[in-house]
Scaffold this active site. Structure first.
Site, short mmCIF file in Angstrom:
data_model
loop_
_atom_site.label_atom_id
_atom_site.label_comp_id
_atom_site.label_asym_id
_atom_site.label_seq_id
_atom_site.Cartn_x
_atom_site.Cartn_y
_atom_site.Cartn_z
N GLU A 93 -8.68 68.51 18.53
CA GLU A 93 -8.98 70.29 18.86
C GLU A 93 -10.46 71.01 20.00
O GLU A 93 -11.25 70.45 19.70
CB GLU A 93 -9.85 70.93 17.47
CG GLU A 93 -8.96 69.49 16.48
CD GLU A 93 -7.97 70.47 15.81
OE1 GLU A 93 -7.68 71.82 15.93
OE2 GLU A 93 -7.18 70.47 15.25
N CYS A 104 -13.96 78.77 17.15
CA CYS A 104 -13.10 77.61 18.44
C CYS A 104 -12.04 79.09 17.92
O CYS A 104 -11.60 79.81 18.76
CB CYS A 104 -12.84 76.57 17.92
SG CYS A 104 -12.45 75.72 16.45
P1 NAD Z 1 -18.13 70.10 24.97
O1 NAD Z 1 -17.28 69.46 24.66
O2 NAD Z 1 -18.88 69.71 26.22
O3 NAD Z 1 -19.07 69.52 23.91
C1 NAD Z 1 -18.32 69.75 22.29
C2 NAD Z 1 -18.87 67.91 21.57
O4 NAD Z 1 -18.80 66.74 22.11
C3 NAD Z 1 -20.91 67.64 22.24
O5 NAD Z 1 -20.50 67.16 20.96
C4 NAD Z 1 -20.77 67.05 23.26
O6 NAD Z 1 -21.99 66.22 22.88
C5 NAD Z 1 -19.61 66.40 23.04
N1 NAD Z 1 -18.96 65.55 24.32
C6 NAD Z 1 -19.16 65.75 25.36
N2 NAD Z 1 -18.86 64.82 26.05
C7 NAD Z 1 -18.00 63.85 26.03
C8 NAD Z 1 -17.78 63.15 26.59
N3 NAD Z 1 -17.91 62.52 27.62
N4 NAD Z 1 -17.31 61.50 25.19
C9 NAD Z 1 -17.94 62.47 24.10
N5 NAD Z 1 -18.81 63.33 23.89
C10 NAD Z 1 -18.48 64.09 24.18
O7 NAD Z 1 -17.88 72.48 24.16
P2 NAD Z 1 -19.19 72.60 23.94
O8 NAD Z 1 -19.42 74.08 25.17
O9 NAD Z 1 -20.45 72.18 23.33
O10 NAD Z 1 -18.73 73.44 22.66
C11 NAD Z 1 -17.96 74.05 22.33
C12 NAD Z 1 -15.99 74.00 22.49
O11 NAD Z 1 -15.59 73.12 21.80
C13 NAD Z 1 -15.73 75.40 22.75
O12 NAD Z 1 -14.64 75.08 23.61
C14 NAD Z 1 -14.90 75.40 21.38
O13 NAD Z 1 -13.39 76.06 21.25
C15 NAD Z 1 -14.11 73.57 21.37
N6 NAD Z 1 -14.34 73.74 19.82
C16 NAD Z 1 -12.75 73.35 18.95
C17 NAD Z 1 -13.04 74.06 17.71
C18 NAD Z 1 -11.16 73.52 17.53
O14 NAD Z 1 -10.99 72.71 16.04
N7 NAD Z 1 -10.29 73.76 18.21
C19 NAD Z 1 -13.69 73.62 16.92
C20 NAD Z 1 -14.77 73.70 17.41
C21 NAD Z 1 -15.05 74.01 18.69
#
Ligand code: NAD
Length: 478
Positions: free
Chosen positions: A250, A284
């Site tokens: 997601e 998102c």
């Molecule tokens: P991000 O991908 O940097 O972080 C998201 C989460 O993943 C955080 O909790 C982070 O700590 C964790 N993370 C980062 N690197 C990781 C790794 N190597 N292994 C495991 N976990 C890791 O994104 P962000 O900028 O913090 O969050 C916003 C993003 O999330 C946006 O792009 C948004 O659209 C997306 N999002 C998508 C949905 C959906 O359902 N499609 C829902 C919510 C957020």
């Protein structure tokens, strides 16, 4: 205010873990430290893996009816504790407490739906070629799950995964975001108090890339589910591929909204502004590119700006607040860069465009008009309280602009023309498309994207299915 006690949950026990590492959890509205979150050591992760392995054997052997009973009891406890959980979510995430409470309603709805749907893991009988032969397809839980989620919906991002996994009969190790840990901990306490067997749900925290690499290297994990950005999703998918671990992704989005001349403009502007600034735009599926047909362009921009100006920005714990802070200082810099870049490309700031105050991570709800396609904000997911508005004249042109990005999560249109709505439904490149409203996230409907927005659905029967595997059984002579 009493903030949640911050601990890991491994094999049915609360623990500070065996590592000496931890991190401060900050209130984004006040910049105060709320608590110290322990990080799991590799020994703690090994314990969580062993617990998930054991928990899976117990849970898959538990009847769907008995599972439903425990899941519904946990949902009852979440209902009882909703006020406290919502307040804590407002403290560490910053969102208005009413929005946190609505998020908990959604979480409880998802859990009850998954509990019910888990009873419907139907297979099928397939007519055989040989007399006396019986052919069956059955669905089985896939196995222990590793799940990682972002901070923007600290309760519902978590429950989308826990509910699907438990409903299907899987165990799960959940690593929610370290900046917003209170909700997942409170949710796990509800499951524990509802009688969930030890090891079925485990909660860990740490350095995200270290935790995910460690868990995905283990032969115990059979499924990865991730909610977060596209670059991190791609990295995790590559890691999962080494062990052929099945994924649900997601990921990010950049949702276009197409407003046509024939739409009810007053309603469209009101709905668009309310939805754009919900959760300070950190959603998102947030509407994030507004394409408005030339006949109603000025009127829409004016009404939208009026609604944006009326929003109350402040600390989420104040019941009057409608827009809270961003999650961190880093996001303020991203917002300012997007606004400055749009202005340098000729956009006009109708309102906002700057940080609010100097304590807490507040950014003014911002409306930009006349934003050209080359501006960064029309191409990069803003994930914040900025609404870029541009005009269009031609149907094919707006469809091409809406479809121009690699993202494909949500898309929206406002029109009263049935033929246009049907044509858009066919041509829009996205996992979800709504006409004249924004309500696309419900427990019973599939939620998910295409292309760089990921794949696999959460919610609906598709959600549970992504935690099941198919087995074909063929019998002769029995
Ligand atoms: P991000 O991908 O940097 O972080 C998201 C989460 O993943 C955080 O909790 C982070 O700590 C964790 N993370 C980062 N690197 C990781 C790794 N190597 N292994 C495991 N976990 C890791 O994104 P962000 O900028 O913090 O969050 C916003 C993003 O999330 C946006 O792009 C948004 O659209 C997306 N999002 C998508 C949905 C959906 O359902 N499609 C829902 C919510 C957020």
């Amino acid at each position: 205010m009493i903030y949640e006690k911050l601990e890991l949950f491994i094999d049915g026990k609360w623990t500070k873990g065996t590592s000496d590492k931890s991190q401060a959890v900050i209130n984004p509205a006040t910049e105060e430290v709320l608590g110290q979150l322990p990080h799991a050591s590799t020994a703690d992760l090994d314990a969580a893996l062993a617990a998930a392995d054991k928990g899976f054997k117990i849970w898959r052997a538990t009847s769907p009816l008995a599972r439903q009973d425990i899941m519904n009891k946990a949902a009852d406890l979440m209902e009882e504790r909703k006020a406290a959980i919502s307040l804590n979510m407002s403290l560490d995430n910053g969102k208005p407490v009413l929005q946190a409470s609505l998020e908990m309603d959604f979480v409880i709805g998802c859990l009850r739906w998954d509990a019910e749907q888990g009873k419907r893991a139907y297979g099928r009988l397939i007519p055989a070629r040989i007399p006396g032969q019986r052919q069956m397809m059955i669905k089985e839980p896939i196995g222990p799950v590793a799940a990682f989620v972002a901070w923007n919906f600290p309760a519902s991002n978590v429950m989308r995964k826990i509910g699907n996994a438990l409903g299907a009969g899987c165990s799960i190790i959940m690593k929610s975001d370290e900046e917003t840990p209170s909700a997942v901990i409170a949710i796990a306490r509800c499951f524990q108090d509802a009688g969930l067997p030890d090891g079925v749900l485990n909660v860990v925290f740490g350095v995200p890339s270290e935790v995910s690499s460690y868990l995905l290297d283990s032969p115990i994990i059979k499924k990865l589910s991730f909610t977060g950005s596209t670059p991190v999703g791609m990295l995790l998918q590559a890691q999962a591929a080494k062990r052929m671990i099945r994924c649900t992704m997601e990921l990010g989005g950049h949702a276009p909204v197409m407003v046509f001349d024939d739409a009810d403009i007053a309603t469209a502007a009101k709905l668009c502004a309310a939805t754009k600034f919900r959760n300070a735009g950190q959603v998102c599926i947030s509407p994030s590119r507004f394409y408005v047909q030339s006949g109603v362009y000025d009127e829409f921009a004016e009404l939208f700006t009026k609604h944006a100006n009326a929003l109350v920005v402040g600390n989420g714990t104040d019941p009057a607040t409608e827009v809270g802070p961003l999650i961190g200082e880093r996001r303020i810099d991203v917002m300012q860069d997007l606004v400055d870049d749009a202005v340098s490309h000729g956009a006009e700031i109708l309102t906002g465009g700057e940080r609010l105050g100097n304590k807490g991570y507040f950014y003014k709800p911002t409306v930009l008009k006349g934003v050209p396609e080359e501006a960064k904000i029309m191409n990069d997911e803003p994930f914040g309280p900025i609404a870029p508005i541009a005009s269009f004249t031609d149907f094919d042109d707006v469809v091409a602009r809406a479809n121009k990005l690699e993202y494909g999560l949500a898309s929206y249109a406002f029109t009263t023309n049935g033929a246009a709505a049907a044509a858009l439904g066919d041509q829009i490149n996205a996992g979800m498309f709504a006409v004249n409203h924004f309500g696309i996230a419900t427990p019973e409907t599939p939620f998910g994207g295409v292309n760089h927005s990921g794949y696999g659905s959460e919610g609906g029967e598709e959600g549970i299915q992504s935690y099941q595997r198919v087995k074909f059984i063929s019998e002769i002579g029995v």
